[in-house]
Design an enzyme around this catalytic site. Structure first.
Site, PDB file in Angstrom:
ATOM      1  N   ALA A   1       0.792  -1.227   0.000  1.00  0.00           N
ATOM      2  CA  ALA A   1       0.000   0.000   0.000  1.00  0.00           C
ATOM      3  C   ALA A   1       0.825   1.279   0.000  1.00  0.00           C
ATOM      4  O   ALA A   1       0.293   2.356  -0.222  1.00  0.00           O
ATOM      5  CB  ALA A   1      -0.933   0.018   1.222  1.00  0.00           C
ATOM      6  N   GLY A   2       2.131   1.190   0.249  1.00  0.00           N
ATOM      7  CA  GLY A   2       2.948   2.390   0.428  1.00  0.00           C
ATOM      8  C   GLY A   2       3.156   3.181  -0.853  1.00  0.00           C
ATOM      9  O   GLY A   2       2.993   2.669  -1.967  1.00  0.00           O
TER      10      GLY A   2
ATOM     11  N   HIS B   1      19.681   6.567 -31.271  1.00  0.00           N
ATOM     12  CA  HIS B   1      20.816   7.004 -32.081  1.00  0.00           C
ATOM     13  C   HIS B   1      22.090   7.224 -31.269  1.00  0.00           C
ATOM     14  O   HIS B   1      22.177   8.175 -30.476  1.00  0.00           O
ATOM     15  CB  HIS B   1      20.501   8.316 -32.809  1.00  0.00           C
ATOM     16  CG  HIS B   1      19.215   8.313 -33.560  1.00  0.00           C
ATOM     17  ND1 HIS B   1      18.980   7.481 -34.626  1.00  0.00           N
ATOM     18  CD2 HIS B   1      18.075   9.038 -33.388  1.00  0.00           C
ATOM     19  CE1 HIS B   1      17.751   7.702 -35.092  1.00  0.00           C
ATOM     20  NE2 HIS B   1      17.185   8.628 -34.357  1.00  0.00           N
TER      21      HIS B   1
END
Length: 399
Positions: A8-9, A302
């Site tokens: 839940a943190g 690139h």
């Protein structure tokens, strides 16, 4: 036996990676942190309950077509409060695990006991909850002591009886203003004979650099599998996974361990080195990637170099940009976390770049720097500080 995974943190120490993704869903070695643990326990638990809060919608979506039950912690009031949200579903022994640490196979031994805590040896036990043991039983737990009674630290994995959830009700708010699960653990130890399970297979994922370490270690377990399209001039060495739908173009070299997810395009002339994971729809052109995670839709098209780094979603690295990963003095790299400069313990550590960030052409990023969510860096810059989310680095400073 049931399992409760605490997820839940907000993961503030992991920012900017958690700006758009709850920490348990951050990928390591090709799969989310929480999935590693579910794979480990799913064959010996009857039900898995995930306690979620921050970005709960993403966690609900991830588990939508699974039997995993999601329980909400509506307010972030600490780990004891989070575990308590699952109480109504508990009627037997329960395995409680952190959702943001990765445990190894030896944790499975815990199921052989009536009740047990897992622990690991640490060089810095004063930074953790420390366990005092006698004859293989846990006798006390002390949070971040100045003089640790041992180097065995709490790793957030416990097998407990239903009584533990009653004790959670008795936890009082701590000095930090939260209900801490270690307080309930201390009460539980006083009532029960708690066995100790010691493991060397524990990968904490509290700080961004630990994601690089965990990814590198877990990649050692890959099995070679090539299902995607590989051009006849490309070279694939070692334990490499190239999923169906991935493309490796002309004259590219991929050295394992590496994972190329479906939809990713590599080359022409790309050099992918060990420890690298390219997630879906990542584009790497004539560039070099080493020991790094590139999440979905990111691009290094690139003449660039990305080493020992972790990139969020939809990051664009401009032509010729480079993440430096080694200090000139050969010292370990330091990184600022919540205003504190911390030693990563790593000799090589590149950049941590949040989702949606844009890095300008011919830019270099010094080792251990963080580029925030939706941040940007102008062209031909040398980035010497962290760039906060939503801000721009230009002319050698944050604007």
């Amino acid at each position: 036996m049931k399992a409760v995974i605490l997820a839940a943190g907000e993961g503030t120490r992991m920012r900017p990676l958690t700006e758009d993704t709850p920490k348990p869903l951050l990928p390591v070695a090709g799969k989310p942190i929480i999935q590693h643990n579910i794979n480990l326990i799913k064959d010996f638990v009857d039900e898995i309950i995930v306690v979620a809060g921050y970005e709960i919608g993403q966690i609900e979506d991830f588990f939508e077509n699974t039997p995993v039950k999601i329980v909400e912690q509506r307010e972030a009031q600490g780990t004891a409060h989070a575990a308590l949200q699952a109480r109504e579903y508990i009627d037997d022994r329960t395995l409680i695990m952190n959702g943001d640490d990765i445990y190894g196979s030896s944790i499975r031994q815990i199921k052989e006991h009536d009740t047990a805590f897992a622990a690991a040896r640490s060089k810095n036990p004063e930074n953790f909850g420390v366990l005092e043991t006698i004859d293989g039983e846990v006798k006390s737990i002390v949070e971040k002591p100045d003089e640790p009674p041992s180097n065995l630290v709490n790793i957030g994995c416990y097998l407990v009886k239903p009584r533990f959830f009653e004790l959670l009700e008795n936890v009082e708010v701590s000095q930090r203003g939260e209900y801490e699960i270690t307080d309930a653990l201390s009460m539980y130890i006083a009532e029960e004979d708690v066995k100790l399970i010691e493991t060397e297979e524990w990968l904490p994922c509290s700080y961004p650099w630990q994601m690089i370490e965990a990814n590198q270690k877990l990649m050692q377990n890959l099995n070679h599998r090539v299902e995607g399209e590989v051009h006849e001039t490309a070279v694939v060495k070692g334990d490499v996974v190239i999923e169906k739908g991935a493309t490796v173009k002309e004259h590219s070299v991929i050295e394992g361990p590496a994972i190329i997810r479906s939809g990713a395009e590599v080359g022409p002339d790309a050099y992918i080195r060990g420890g690298t994971v390219l997630h879906s729809n990542v584009e790497v052109g004539k560039a070099e990637i080493k020991n790094s995670v590139l999440r979905e839709e990111s691009a290094v098209p690139h003449f660039s170099y990305v080493g020992d780094s972790y990139l969020g979603k939809n990051v664009n690295i401009g032509a010729g940009a480079k993440t430096a990963n080694l200090r000139n003095d050969d010292a370990t790299v330091r990184m600022a976390v919540k205003g504190e400069l911390m030693d990563t313990g790593l000799r090589k550590m590149g950049a941590v770049i949040g989702s949606e960030a844009k890095i300008g052409v011919n830019t270099s990023i010094k080792p251990g720097r963080k580029i925030g969510f939706d941040a940007s860096v102008d062209s031909a810059e040398k980035v010497g500080k962290n760039v906060p989310s939503g801000r721009t680095w230009k002319d050698g400073d944050i604007v």
